[in-house]
Scaffold this motif. Structure first.
Motif, PDB file in Angstrom:
ATOM      1  N   LEU A 104       0.843  -1.190   0.000  1.00 16.70           N
ATOM      2  CA  LEU A 104       0.000   0.000   0.000  1.00 16.70           C
ATOM      3  C   LEU A 104       0.877   1.239   0.000  1.00 16.70           C
ATOM      4  O   LEU A 104       1.691   1.424   0.916  1.00 16.70           O
ATOM      5  CB  LEU A 104      -0.912  -0.019   1.232  1.00 16.70           C
ATOM      6  N   LEU A 105       0.732   2.077  -1.025  1.00 18.07           N
ATOM      7  CA  LEU A 105       1.545   3.277  -1.162  1.00 18.07           C
ATOM      8  C   LEU A 105       0.686   4.528  -1.073  1.00 18.07           C
ATOM      9  O   LEU A 105      -0.277   4.697  -1.824  1.00 18.07           O
ATOM     10  CB  LEU A 105       2.278   3.287  -2.511  1.00 18.07           C
ATOM     11  N   ASP A 106       1.063   5.405  -0.166  1.00 19.34           N
ATOM     12  CA  ASP A 106       0.425   6.706   0.006  1.00 19.34           C
ATOM     13  C   ASP A 106       1.163   7.690  -0.892  1.00 19.34           C
ATOM     14  O   ASP A 106       2.352   7.927  -0.709  1.00 19.34           O
ATOM     15  CB  ASP A 106       0.535   7.120   1.479  1.00 19.34           C
ATOM     16  N   VAL A 107       0.469   8.260  -1.864  1.00 23.29           N
ATOM     17  CA  VAL A 107       1.105   9.171  -2.808  1.00 23.29           C
ATOM     18  C   VAL A 107       0.810  10.642  -2.487  1.00 23.29           C
ATOM     19  O   VAL A 107       1.090  11.519  -3.300  1.00 23.29           O
ATOM     20  CB  VAL A 107       0.722   8.841  -4.280  1.00 23.29           C
ATOM     21  N   ARG A 108       0.265  10.898  -1.293  1.00 19.41           N
ATOM     22  CA  ARG A 108      -0.058  12.272  -0.903  1.00 19.41           C
ATOM     23  C   ARG A 108       1.208  13.055  -0.565  1.00 19.41           C
ATOM     24  O   ARG A 108       2.299  12.516  -0.484  1.00 19.41           O
ATOM     25  CB  ARG A 108      -1.008  12.262   0.306  1.00 19.41           C
ATOM     26  N   GLU A 109       1.037  14.331  -0.330  1.00 21.58           N
ATOM     27  CA  GLU A 109       2.134  15.213   0.063  1.00 21.58           C
ATOM     28  C   GLU A 109       2.648  14.828   1.459  1.00 21.58           C
ATOM     29  O   GLU A 109       1.923  14.231   2.260  1.00 21.58           O
ATOM     30  CB  GLU A 109       1.659  16.672   0.090  1.00 21.58           C
ATOM     31  N   ASP A 110       3.883  15.200   1.745  1.00 22.55           N
ATOM     32  CA  ASP A 110       4.487  14.891   3.040  1.00 22.55           C
ATOM     33  C   ASP A 110       3.623  15.376   4.206  1.00 22.55           C
ATOM     34  O   ASP A 110       3.444  14.660   5.193  1.00 22.55           O
ATOM     35  CB  ASP A 110       5.869  15.534   3.158  1.00 22.55           C
ATOM     36  N   GLN A 157       1.968  13.065   7.284  1.00 24.57           N
ATOM     37  CA  GLN A 157       2.256  13.306   8.698  1.00 24.57           C
ATOM     38  C   GLN A 157       0.995  13.472   9.535  1.00 24.57           C
ATOM     39  O   GLN A 157       0.991  13.188  10.727  1.00 24.57           O
ATOM     40  CB  GLN A 157       3.166  14.525   8.843  1.00 24.57           C
ATOM     41  N   GLN A 158      -0.105  13.888   8.919  1.00 27.16           N
ATOM     42  CA  GLN A 158      -1.357  14.091   9.653  1.00 27.16           C
ATOM     43  C   GLN A 158      -2.104  12.794   9.917  1.00 27.16           C
ATOM     44  O   GLN A 158      -2.994  12.742  10.755  1.00 27.16           O
ATOM     45  CB  GLN A 158      -2.257  15.061   8.898  1.00 27.16           C
ATOM     46  N   GLY A 159      -1.769  11.740   9.190  1.00 26.30           N
ATOM     47  CA  GLY A 159      -2.412  10.448   9.376  1.00 26.30           C
ATOM     48  C   GLY A 159      -2.404   9.673   8.082  1.00 26.30           C
ATOM     49  O   GLY A 159      -2.359  10.257   6.999  1.00 26.30           O
ATOM     50  N   ARG A 160      -2.405   8.347   8.214  1.00 28.32           N
ATOM     51  CA  ARG A 160      -2.305   7.491   7.037  1.00 28.32           C
ATOM     52  C   ARG A 160      -2.953   6.144   7.289  1.00 28.32           C
ATOM     53  O   ARG A 160      -3.201   5.770   8.439  1.00 28.32           O
ATOM     54  CB  ARG A 160      -0.852   7.296   6.644  1.00 28.32           C
ATOM     55  N   LEU A 161      -3.194   5.416   6.229  1.00 28.36           N
ATOM     56  CA  LEU A 161      -3.748   4.081   6.351  1.00 28.36           C
ATOM     57  C   LEU A 161      -2.720   3.157   6.986  1.00 28.36           C
ATOM     58  O   LEU A 161      -1.511   3.305   6.738  1.00 28.36           O
ATOM     59  CB  LEU A 161      -4.145   3.531   4.976  1.00 28.36           C
ATOM     60  N   PRO A 162      -3.174   2.230   7.802  1.00 29.95           N
ATOM     61  CA  PRO A 162      -2.238   1.297   8.452  1.00 29.95           C
ATOM     62  C   PRO A 162      -1.416   0.525   7.432  1.00 29.95           C
ATOM     63  O   PRO A 162      -1.908   0.137   6.372  1.00 29.95           O
ATOM     64  CB  PRO A 162      -3.165   0.353   9.231  1.00 29.95           C
ATOM     65  N   SER A 177       0.844   1.438   5.454  1.00 33.01           N
ATOM     66  CA  SER A 177       1.166   2.065   4.172  1.00 33.01           C
ATOM     67  C   SER A 177       2.604   2.586   4.190  1.00 33.01           C
ATOM     68  O   SER A 177       3.191   2.822   5.241  1.00 33.01           O
ATOM     69  CB  SER A 177       0.190   3.202   3.859  1.00 33.01           C
ATOM     70  N   GLN A 178       3.136   2.737   2.995  1.00 38.22           N
ATOM     71  CA  GLN A 178       4.447   3.334   2.798  1.00 38.22           C
ATOM     72  C   GLN A 178       4.227   4.647   2.057  1.00 38.22           C
ATOM     73  O   GLN A 178       3.296   4.763   1.263  1.00 38.22           O
ATOM     74  CB  GLN A 178       5.331   2.420   1.948  1.00 38.22           C
ATOM     75  N   VAL A 183      -1.045  -1.074  -4.386  1.00 36.08           N
ATOM     76  CA  VAL A 183      -2.280  -0.301  -4.238  1.00 36.08           C
ATOM     77  C   VAL A 183      -1.858   1.121  -3.891  1.00 36.08           C
ATOM     78  O   VAL A 183      -1.149   1.332  -2.901  1.00 36.08           O
ATOM     79  CB  VAL A 183      -3.190  -0.863  -3.128  1.00 36.08           C
ATOM     80  N   LEU A 184      -2.270   2.083  -4.698  1.00 35.38           N
ATOM     81  CA  LEU A 184      -1.938   3.484  -4.463  1.00 35.38           C
ATOM     82  C   LEU A 184      -3.151   4.208  -3.906  1.00 35.38           C
ATOM     83  O   LEU A 184      -4.278   3.934  -4.313  1.00 35.38           O
ATOM     84  CB  LEU A 184      -1.524   4.168  -5.770  1.00 35.38           C
TER      85      LEU A 184
END
Length: 119
Positions: free
Chosen positions: A34-40, A44-49, A51-52, A75-76
């Motif tokens: 699982l890849l988080d493609v959002r801004e830094d 930092q405010q929260g993410r899916l468990p 995830s990278q 999965v992006l």
């Protein structure tokens, strides 16, 4: 966030080229990274468990270092599913064959009141 018409048109034009999965489908997809493609700052405010983070601004540059096997199942996700769709399309163009975008992104996850991780 209200998106601009040209951005929405761009995303709509690539949706037929990619696969989107729902949150529920993702939850049954064992073995996918699982890849988080959002801004830094969003990361930092929260993410899916589990995830990278590989932000939209660098994913195309760095994906082959992190995932040299172009058969890697990925999965992006982003805030609402738009940026992840664009990134998924680009990764497919780069030869990645098992890449999908999480429909609705982080927002869809939160709407289901599912857990998130913080620093």
């Amino acid at each position: 966030m209200k998106h601009n018409p040209a951005f929405l048109a761009l995303v709509e034009s690539i949706l037929p080229q990619i696969t989107e999965v729902t949150v529920e489908q993702y939850q049954s997809m064992a073995g996918w990274d699982l890849l988080d493609v959002r801004e830094d700052s969003e990361w930092q405010q929260g993410r899916l468990p589990n995830s990278q983070h590989l932000g939209r601004g660098i994913i195309e540059r760095d994906i082959e270092t992190r995932f040299p096997d172009k058969q890697s199942p990925l999965v992006l996700y982003c805030g609402g599913g738009y940026r992840s769709a664009l990134a998924a399309n680009n990764l497919q163009v780069m030869g990645y064959s098992k890449v999908v975008s999480l429909a609705g992104g982080y927002k869809a996850w939160l709407e289901r009141k599912l857990p998130i991780e913080h620093d």
